[in-house]
Design a protein around this motif. Sequence first.
Motif, short mmCIF file in Angstrom:
data_model
loop_
_atom_site.label_atom_id
_atom_site.label_comp_id
_atom_site.label_asym_id
_atom_site.label_seq_id
_atom_site.Cartn_x
_atom_site.Cartn_y
_atom_site.Cartn_z
N ASN A 1 0.79 -0.97 -0.38
CA ASN A 1 0.12 0.19 -0.16
C ASN A 1 0.66 1.23 0.23
OD1 ASN A 1 -2.60 1.47 -0.21
ND2 ASN A 1 -2.51 1.45 2.48
N GLU A 2 1.85 1.11 0.02
CA GLU A 2 3.21 2.40 -0.62
C GLU A 2 3.12 3.50 0.28
OE1 GLU A 2 1.96 3.73 -3.86
OE2 GLU A 2 3.35 1.79 -5.44
N ARG B 1 1.02 4.05 2.93
CA ARG B 1 -0.18 5.13 3.13
C ARG B 1 -0.81 4.06 4.37
NH1 ARG B 1 -0.55 5.24 -3.05
NH2 ARG B 1 -1.51 3.07 -2.66
N ASP C 1 0.71 0.01 8.92
CA ASP C 1 1.42 1.65 8.14
C ASP C 1 2.61 2.35 9.42
OD1 ASP C 1 -0.35 1.83 10.21
OD2 ASP C 1 -2.02 2.69 8.81
#
Length: 223
Positions: free
Chosen positions: A88-89, A91, A125
């Motif tokens: 999800n890079e 995020r 995250d």
Amino acid sequence: MSKRIFVSATNTDIGKTYTSKLLIDALSRLGYRVGVYKPIETGVMTHPYDGDELYQCALSFNPGLSVLSLDDIVTLQFPLPAAPFVANEGRAIDLASFDTALAKIESLCDIVIIEGAGGLMVPIDEQTMMIDIPRYFNAVTFLVTHCNLGCINDTLLSLKALEDAKLPHLWGLNCRSNDKGFETTSLPYLNHRFGSVYQIDKDIDTIAKALLDTISLHNEEKA
Ligand SMILES: Nc1ncnc2c1ncn2[C@@H]1O[C@H](COP(=O)(O)OP(=O)(O)OP(=O)(O)O)[C@@H](O)[C@H]1O
Ligand SMILES: C[C@H](N)[C@H](N)CCCCCC(=O)O
Ligand SMILES: [Mg+2]
């Protein structure tokens, strides 16, 4: 109070889905309507295979789940087969986005099995690791570990993480028929340290009952 089991493992591919399916079977035979939830699945190119495997198994015992779709079972799906943070890079993921999905599943079952992604220290995250999920869901964790050489170290590290986080948990060994030498190389120390250990294939009914007892105790403490 809700009954939730979070299934984690010492790593990816250790047997979370395999064990979750055995737990669905065992808990269903005890008379529970079992639901399943996979909040995040990575490596989903076209189809969330992990979530589907759990869903089909649960559906075979609990036909009430047929009103759900696979997107209800797997909230977040990412193509890259990686930690959610990477897929999800980096995020942010709002854990509250899981609440509605879980409430929908729980309206159709007495107990829900929640499968993590990878192991406990997988980043979701910047703020959250997989080990934060059982606390968020107020779930009892079942840690799946393996029977290859190295399982002592892998098991003790994951158990230490759960103990340090003061999370209620049980654990079991997922031995495979082609595992060699476990009984002579690893089991002696595990028995010495723990007295006895659960083996998932042999002890699944005992594990299911022990999980129910642990959930009851945990829910009483929380009440
Ligand atoms: N005891 C077992 N005997 C034979 N095959 C097994 C056993 N446990 C797991 N497997 C197989 O090993 C593979 C990995 O298991 P599984 O999919 O349950 O791992 P996982 O921890 O859920 O992985 P992921 O992190 O991708 O969700 C699967 O093909 C599964 O069928
Ligand atoms: C794609 C795979 N099967 C899992 N869903 C994700 C495993 C992430 C592991 C990350 C890590 O520990 O380095
Ligand atoms: Mg899996």
